[in-house]
Design a protein around this motif. Structure first.
Motif, short mmCIF file in Angstrom:
data_model
loop_
_atom_site.label_atom_id
_atom_site.label_comp_id
_atom_site.label_asym_id
_atom_site.label_seq_id
_atom_site.Cartn_x
_atom_site.Cartn_y
_atom_site.Cartn_z
N GLU A 1 5.06 12.96 8.88
CA GLU A 1 5.84 12.36 7.80
C GLU A 1 7.05 13.21 7.42
O GLU A 1 7.72 12.88 6.45
N ILE B 1 8.33 13.81 2.17
CA ILE B 1 7.25 14.75 2.45
C ILE B 1 7.16 15.81 1.37
O ILE B 1 6.10 16.40 1.15
N HIS C 1 -0.45 11.94 9.30
CA HIS C 1 -0.23 11.98 7.86
C HIS C 1 0.18 13.40 7.44
O HIS C 1 -0.34 14.37 7.98
N ASN D 1 4.29 7.90 0.16
CA ASN D 1 3.80 8.18 1.52
C ASN D 1 4.57 7.30 2.50
O ASN D 1 4.41 6.07 2.48
N SER D 2 5.38 7.93 3.35
CA SER D 2 6.19 7.15 4.29
C SER D 2 5.38 6.68 5.49
O SER D 2 5.80 5.75 6.19
N LEU D 3 4.23 7.31 5.75
CA LEU D 3 3.31 6.83 6.78
C LEU D 3 1.93 6.73 6.13
O LEU D 3 1.08 7.59 6.29
N SER E 1 12.32 10.73 5.54
CA SER E 1 11.03 11.41 5.72
C SER E 1 11.09 12.85 5.23
O SER E 1 10.13 13.36 4.64
N GLY F 1 7.86 3.37 10.50
CA GLY F 1 8.11 4.15 9.29
C GLY F 1 9.57 4.51 9.09
O GLY F 1 10.47 4.03 9.79
#
Length: 936
Positions: free
Chosen positions: A641, A668, A636, A892-894, A664, A658
């Motif tokens: 990310e 981020i 995270h 949040n991409s992950l 990303s 993801g």
């Protein structure tokens, strides 16, 4: 074999039981067992729970269901007991919304075996064990008598004294004695008898609930400690009237917390009635209790309690609140100065006790309390305890002896201290040497979270959670048969299980190898490990995937990857894992006690593990590509990310979960994300970056510039960290200066004065950055309804090759503080999330608003080119005319994938089990890589 997992229950540890039951549900070997979730509510009803509710963050997120709750203005979630006295029909209507009531007599037709993940009264005290024996159902752990003994701290103390075993001196105070006593005289007596510090315990509770340490002879602190153990709270008029409305709500939230407060329902007694009772010393106990009952009222709900306190304390000098499930006596012990440890003892294949390697608990505070036990990073757990082998062996032998003495069966967790000073011993013990070992508070049901002592110590002999659970089920069946329970039936179950275990060991399958990368070096590293372990568990119990745990450490210039054995992956947190890896990499060998214990446990591990425990191994990205078929990034923030890891994996042709590199790199950065969204017409907060260089050039002009653009209160946070890391509501210049000093500091340690100003929690981390993000505080702004939501999404490839975005029902997030904390978002029993979000009371209006919110979240995903899956946080305003405004906070991409994260609540509503969801994520990444290869 049908395994009924019993979890929840009436005790104050019900949330840990709920989370532990889910861990058992996920880890039971699906090729051996069929799992039946039996949720026990706080009134003792057995409920065959619909599977989707297993993945809620807390019990209160689904039970009682929202439909059973009266409208309230107090943001405190309630347990079932707050609904008051309900008829059987009323209870059935509520139960029907989450599952089906099961009558005890039905259990034998539904399950072959009961795995008990219940804690405390009703779970560890012999009650459920007796009921199961009545119906002839075998169950896990100790039998009726040792369970009843294991929960009774007073009986344990008396037996240890009678056997002349080391145990701290103690005294008992009953509630009646305390009500009639002079606190000063009682304290003086206890100090003379036991000395200082004094330890106060609730005699029939676990998980350090109701425990206090008194270090000085202070009467107010003494009274508070006794009240804590009795689950009472005296509130004075001056104290109450000195609180603002907002502080009253915070106080109320803490009071009704069943772990750290006293919970609900409570009996409210005025000062007048208490004085009358104390003065009526001639009354017998029954008459006294009747007098108290006549002048008291039972309060069930938070809003009702708030109103009652306002009303009573407007005229009375004080009131007393007493939990209806409180204790009637307090155990007071002398304090043991020493090193604290915990040791799991199991029965080996011959029914003999085998102590696993004891774990030392290294605390930042004096007491290993509920939060320290269950929140990663708050306490360090070192296995084995850092002592000479002879001392560790003495601890193990003492634990094995207590296991036998107390008649425990199958397994138990024994806690204790090894003191810094040798003490005099009895004649029978004169041959022993070294410091004294004090054992206390055995647990016949250990906590069963993924990194609890239960799994953590089993991993040291080479058993992963799934294997350990199989072993315990087999051992429990043997124990129940030895006890005379249905010997013929249980002999058949044992034979079938042994055959199935042997067949599984011989069954070789080719499974897809997935590297699960966890850890990192940011303030989100502990949550990353929780996520990674959860992914590992879901994949390892499947027939499709073979997960390979990989730990990432290092820094932004150099990533270091280590393939982890199970015992290292199940260390308590990321720092413990890194420390163990570095210890072994530096050439330090295996502790000799581990070699000894693994040899003693060979009969177990040869049957259930099948292979010896390995050591961590450092690998390059190229070597990793040769070992696995794809990657699940469970990191995270940075790294993970930000696109850097994705770039390396793409170069090696490894599919991953993801979004891609470019997306990303945008998401981020919260400033860049908000900028892109604003340009596309989305609603976001007013924001700007505040740079260290600008601050150093002139602090006063720096602060004035921010204050001119952003009136107090506003939000300050790092621009490239997620998970609520260092997100603060800044209310004045002092807090702004403190935040700036902390985030721009040169040293790693926090600045004490600044940390105090911002009220940073125990062990709360605060990153060091060259700039931070400042945003206007998003407020209600006159809206009829205002709430914070978090919404998940999943992407799919359509048949024509286009990307299709599936947006789930968002969850409503309730923060106990000014902003949602790390723990509230991701840790079991901490957060309060309601899924789906309560946009409106009427179903059709709620659905209308939900569709608009989902449409906005879909637009965010399209603008930012999000792929795979993501979580989007936002505020929603609903105006009087029905207009809906969605204000995006971050992407949040992950997203966190811990067992308690609300993305699993949302996917469950869409029909995906957690495993199904993870499988879809991995399949999408695989298809994307195939498309990229085809396109090139």
């Amino acid at each position: 074999m049908k395994i009924g997992i019993f979890f929840g229950g009436p005790s104050r540890e019900r949330e840990i039981s709920f989370a532990g039951g889910r861990t058992v549900y996920d880890n039971l070997d699906k090729s051996l067992f069929e799992v039946v979730p039996v949720f026990v509510d706080s009134c003792g009803n057995f409920i065959l729970l619909n599977w989707e509710y297993l993945y809620k963050g807390t019990i209160r997120d689904f039970y009682p269901p929202v439909s059973a709750l009266a409208p309230t203005s107090v943001p405190v979630q309630m347990y079932f007991e707050s609904l008051g006295e309900l008829s059987a029909d009323e209870q059935d209507r509520i139960i029907a919304e989450v599952g089906r009531r099961v009558e005890p007599r039905e259990l034998a037709t539904l399950i072959d075996f009961a795995f008990l993940a219940l804690h405390g009264p009703g779970g560890e005290d012999g009650a459920i064990q007796g009921l199961l024996e009545w119906y002839g159902i075998p169950y896990s752990g100790s039998g009726i008598l040792p369970s009843a003994f294991g929960i009774d701290k007073v009986a344990q103390k008396k037996l240890l004294k009678a056997l002349d075993r080391p145990t701290p001196d103690f005294r008992l105070i009953t509630a009646e004695e305390w009500d009639a006593a002079d606190p000063q005289a009682t304290l003086d007596h206890l100090v003379r008898e036991l000395g200082l510090p004094l330890v106060f315990k609730a005699p029939r509770q676990g998980s350090s609930i109701g425990i206090s340490i008194l270090r000085e002879a202070s009467v107010p602190q003494f009274q508070a400690a006794v009240e804590r153990s009795l689950f009472r709270k005296t509130v004075t008029q001056a104290e109450w009237q000195g609180l603002s409305d907002a502080r009253k709500l915070t106080w109320l939230q803490q009071l009704v917390d069943i772990r750290d407060g006293i919970g609900l329902p409570v009996v409210l007694s005025s000062a007048d009635s208490l004085e009358l009772l104390a003065a009526s010393s001639s009354l017998n106990e029954a008459n006294g209790q009747q007098l108290l009952a006549d002048s008291s009222e039972i309060i069930y709900q938070p809003e009702e309690l708030l109103n009652a306190l306002n009303e009573h304390l407007a005229r009375a000098q004080s009131v007393r609140l007493t939990s209806v499930e409180g204790e009637v006596q307090v155990l007071v012990e002398s304090f043991v100065q020493g090193r604290e440890f915990s040791c799991i003892v199991v029965e080996d294949e011959n029914g003999q006790p085998l102590a696993l390697p004891p774990t030392e608990i290294v605390k930042g505070e004096e007491m290993f309390d509920y939060r320290s036990k269950y929140l990663p990073g708050l306490a360090r757990k070192i296995t084995p305890i850092d002592l000479p082998e002879a001392d560790i062996q003495r601890i193990r032998e003492a634990c094995e002896e207590m296991f036998v003495t107390f008649g425990f069966q199958v397994y138990a967790r024994l806690d204790g201290f090894i003191s810094g000073q040798p003490v005099a011993r009895s004649e029978a013990d004169q041959h022993a040497t070294g410091n004294s070992i004090f054992l206390n508070d055995p647990n016949t049901t250990s906590g069963m979270l993924p990194a609890s002592f239960f799994f953590h110590q089993a991993a040291e002999i080479g058993l992963n959670p799934s294997q350990f659970l199989t072993f315990l089920i087999r051992t429990s069946l043997a124990a129940r048969r030895r006890g005379g329970l249905r010997p013929v039936k249980l002999a058949g179950l044992l034979a079938r299980l042994d055959a199935a275990v042997a067949a599984r060991a011989a069954d070789e399958r080719t499974r897809t190898k997935v590297a699960v990368i966890m850890g990192g070096y940011s303030s989100e590293r502990h949550i990353s490990v929780e996520s990674g372990r959860n992914i590992y568990e879901k994949l390892s119990s499947s027939i499709k995937y073979e997960p390979v745990p990989v730990f990432l450490t290092g820094n932004s210039q150099e990533f270091r990857l280590y393939v982890l054995p199970i015992n290292v992956m199940l260390k308590d947190n990321a720092d413990d894992i890194r420390e163990k890896v570095e210890h072994l990499e530096a050439g330090h060998g295996l502790h000799p006690i581990l070699t000894r214990i693994r040899r003693e446990a060979a009969g177990i591990t040869s049957t259930y593990a099948g292979q010896p425990t390995a050591q961590p191994r450092r690998v390059s990205f190229g070597e990793l590509a040769g070992m696995v078929d794809e990657v699940f990034i469970a990191l995270h923030g940075r790294p993970g990310e930000d696109g850097a890891l994705q770039q390396q994996l793409e170069a090696l042709g490894l599919p991953y979960n993801g979004s891609g590199v470019a997306s990303s790199q945008i998401t981020i950065n919260k400033f860049e994300t908000n900028k892109r969204l604003r340009e596309a017409g989305m609603r976001v907060a007013e924001h700007r970056m505040a740079a260290r260089q600008e601050w150093e050039a002139g602090p006063e002009s720096f602060f004035r510039s921010l204050e001119t653009q952003f009136p107090y209160p506003f939000i300050a946070k790092p621009a490239d960290d997620g998970c609520s890391s260092a997100v603060k509501k800044i209310k004045n210049r002092a807090e702004l200066e403190a935040f700036t000093q902390l985030i721009f500091r040169d040293q790693e340690d926090l600045l004490p004065a600044a940390a105090t100003t911002l009220s940073l929690g125990f062990k709360e981390e605060f990153p060091q950055k060259e700039a931070f993000l400042v945003e206007t505080l998003i407020s209600r702004d006159g809206a009829a309804h205002f709430l914070e939501v978090t919404g998940g999404l999943l992407t799919h490839w359509a048949e024509n090759g286009e990307l299709r975005i599936e947006v789930f029902e968002a969850s409503e997030a309730l923060a106990t503080g000014e902003v949602l904390s790390l723990e509230e978002k991701f840790l079991a029993g901490e957060g309060q999330n309601i899924t789906p979000a309560r946009y409106a009371p009427e179903a059709h209006e709620r659905q209308r608003i939900s569709e608009q919110v989902k449409q906005e979240l879909r637009r965010v995903a399209e603008i930012l080119n999000i792929q795979g899956y993501a979580r989007i946080d936002a505020f929603v305003r609903v105006r009087q005319n029905g207009a809906v405004e969605v204000l995006i906070i971050e992407v949040n991409s992950l997203p966190g994938m811990t067992p308690a994260t609300c993305i699993f609540h949302q996917t469950a509503l869409a029909g995906y089990t957690p495993y199904d969801f993870i499988d879809r994520i991995l399949e999408f990444g695989k298809q994307r890589t195939e498309l990229m290869v085809a396109g090139s």
